[in-house]
Design a protein around this motif. Sequence first.
Motif, mmCIF file in Angstrom:
data_model
loop_
_atom_site.group_PDB
_atom_site.id
_atom_site.type_symbol
_atom_site.label_atom_id
_atom_site.label_comp_id
_atom_site.label_asym_id
_atom_site.label_seq_id
_atom_site.Cartn_x
_atom_site.Cartn_y
_atom_site.Cartn_z
ATOM 1 N N GLN A 1 89.875 21.409 56.956
ATOM 2 C CA GLN A 1 88.909 22.324 57.566
ATOM 3 C C GLN A 1 87.481 22.048 57.122
ATOM 4 O O GLN A 1 86.531 22.386 57.830
ATOM 5 C CB GLN A 1 89.285 23.776 57.250
ATOM 6 C CG GLN A 1 90.526 24.257 57.997
ATOM 7 C CD GLN A 1 90.751 25.743 57.872
ATOM 8 O OE1 GLN A 1 90.158 26.409 57.012
ATOM 9 N NE2 GLN A 1 91.606 26.284 58.720
ATOM 10 N N GLU B 1 88.503 17.501 69.313
ATOM 11 C CA GLU B 1 89.670 18.300 68.971
ATOM 12 C C GLU B 1 90.825 17.372 68.605
ATOM 13 O O GLU B 1 91.298 16.598 69.430
ATOM 14 C CB GLU B 1 90.063 19.194 70.149
ATOM 15 C CG GLU B 1 91.115 20.226 69.795
ATOM 16 C CD GLU B 1 91.333 21.235 70.906
ATOM 17 O OE1 GLU B 1 92.480 21.694 71.066
ATOM 18 O OE2 GLU B 1 90.361 21.548 71.616
ATOM 19 N N GLU C 1 93.676 21.095 64.282
ATOM 20 C CA GLU C 1 94.901 21.859 64.059
ATOM 21 C C GLU C 1 95.836 21.046 63.170
ATOM 22 O O GLU C 1 96.032 19.858 63.386
ATOM 23 C CB GLU C 1 95.567 22.160 65.403
ATOM 24 C CG GLU C 1 96.681 23.175 65.318
ATOM 25 C CD GLU C 1 97.162 23.594 66.695
ATOM 26 O OE1 GLU C 1 98.195 23.067 67.138
ATOM 27 O OE2 GLU C 1 96.503 24.433 67.337
ATOM 28 N N LYS D 1 89.999 26.014 61.985
ATOM 29 C CA LYS D 1 89.046 26.761 61.172
ATOM 30 C C LYS D 1 88.307 27.801 61.995
ATOM 31 O O LYS D 1 87.985 28.889 61.491
ATOM 32 C CB LYS D 1 88.053 25.796 60.523
ATOM 33 C CG LYS D 1 87.057 26.456 59.581
ATOM 34 C CD LYS D 1 86.124 25.426 58.975
ATOM 35 C CE LYS D 1 85.123 26.067 58.025
ATOM 36 N NZ LYS D 1 84.217 25.050 57.444
ATOM 37 N N ASN D 2 88.023 27.481 63.262
ATOM 38 C CA ASN D 2 87.289 28.440 64.087
ATOM 39 C C ASN D 2 88.145 29.642 64.476
ATOM 40 O O ASN D 2 87.659 30.588 65.091
ATOM 41 C CB ASN D 2 86.712 27.766 65.339
ATOM 42 C CG ASN D 2 87.777 27.136 66.224
ATOM 43 O OD1 ASN D 2 88.973 27.333 66.013
ATOM 44 N ND2 ASN D 2 87.350 26.375 67.203
ATOM 45 N N THR D 3 89.444 29.585 64.112
ATOM 46 C CA THR D 3 90.342 30.720 64.340
ATOM 47 C C THR D 3 90.636 31.452 63.030
ATOM 48 O O THR D 3 90.638 32.686 62.991
ATOM 49 C CB THR D 3 91.679 30.244 64.953
ATOM 50 O OG1 THR D 3 91.419 29.595 66.197
ATOM 51 C CG2 THR D 3 92.615 31.416 65.189
ATOM 52 N N ALA D 4 90.871 30.702 61.970
ATOM 53 C CA ALA D 4 91.165 31.307 60.665
ATOM 54 C C ALA D 4 90.827 30.327 59.548
ATOM 55 O O ALA D 4 91.348 29.204 59.530
ATOM 56 C CB ALA D 4 92.633 31.716 60.580
ATOM 57 N N LYS E 1 98.541 33.183 57.762
ATOM 58 C CA LYS E 1 97.986 32.693 59.022
ATOM 59 C C LYS E 1 98.834 31.619 59.710
ATOM 60 O O LYS E 1 98.756 31.444 60.927
ATOM 61 C CB LYS E 1 96.581 32.130 58.782
ATOM 62 C CG LYS E 1 95.576 33.141 58.247
ATOM 63 C CD LYS E 1 95.299 34.248 59.247
ATOM 64 C CE LYS E 1 94.241 35.211 58.733
ATOM 65 N NZ LYS E 1 93.967 36.303 59.703
ATOM 66 N N PRO F 1 96.403 27.281 62.023
ATOM 67 C CA PRO F 1 95.321 27.339 63.019
ATOM 68 C C PRO F 1 94.083 26.536 62.632
ATOM 69 O O PRO F 1 93.932 26.096 61.491
ATOM 70 C CB PRO F 1 94.997 28.836 63.079
ATOM 71 C CG PRO F 1 95.325 29.325 61.694
ATOM 72 C CD PRO F 1 96.541 28.539 61.283
#
Length: 235
Positions: free
Chosen positions: A178, A149, A185, A206-209, A220, A204
């Motif tokens: 992404q 992360e 982030e 990629k796993n969020t948007a 977003k 955000p």
Amino acid sequence: MTKLRTGFIVAGVVLASAALWLATAFYGLPWKEKAVAGKLEAHLEKKYEKDFVLKESYFNFKDGKYGGSFYPKDDPSLAFYADEGYGEYKYADDYPGVVWSRQLKEELEPEAKKAFPHMKTIQIDFVRSENVDMVKGPAIPHYSQADAELFVRVELEGDFSGSKEQWQAIAQFIRSAQSRSAVMEVSFNFVEKKSPTEALVMCPMKNTAVITNGEQAQKKCSIARFDAETTMLID
């Protein structure tokens, strides 16, 4: 007179003891600081199977732990921190994080310059707590393989107007980021000239948007403005 003198001596001993305790609480024990730094260096060299150099040792009075700043002997630019760990971990270090940060910066810096010709800097940070379990050594996997992360911060000089062109540039860079990781982030810090403010655009992971175009980025990502001098949020 004897009792008075004895009282002064006792008071002096108490004050000296209190002063020593305070000094130890804030600065630690010099001999222990040196000893822990030596153990950390040995631990790092065994874990990663390479030579490291101690840059500086320290005592962190906030958590009461000793540690040091190190760098690989063959690459002084990769400086990182290592210190006494917690729980089941005897020691903890940032070495994987600084390696991942460099890998990502080398990949994303050209993309950032392409999207933002007036970019000032690009900074990569990492979540230290994840490093403890991710890498056992000696090899450090690529950040994409480790699913590390990471936080990317692009600093730009100029006003944030929210124009279509700016959102397209933001989307262009995010799309590139992404494509490399789903847990990255990205934020953009605009150092504005018209007023002493900074506009922060946070986007955000990629796993969020998933963001592929300017309209998605505008929808977003969040925007906040801060006073550049006080860092206070501006409504």
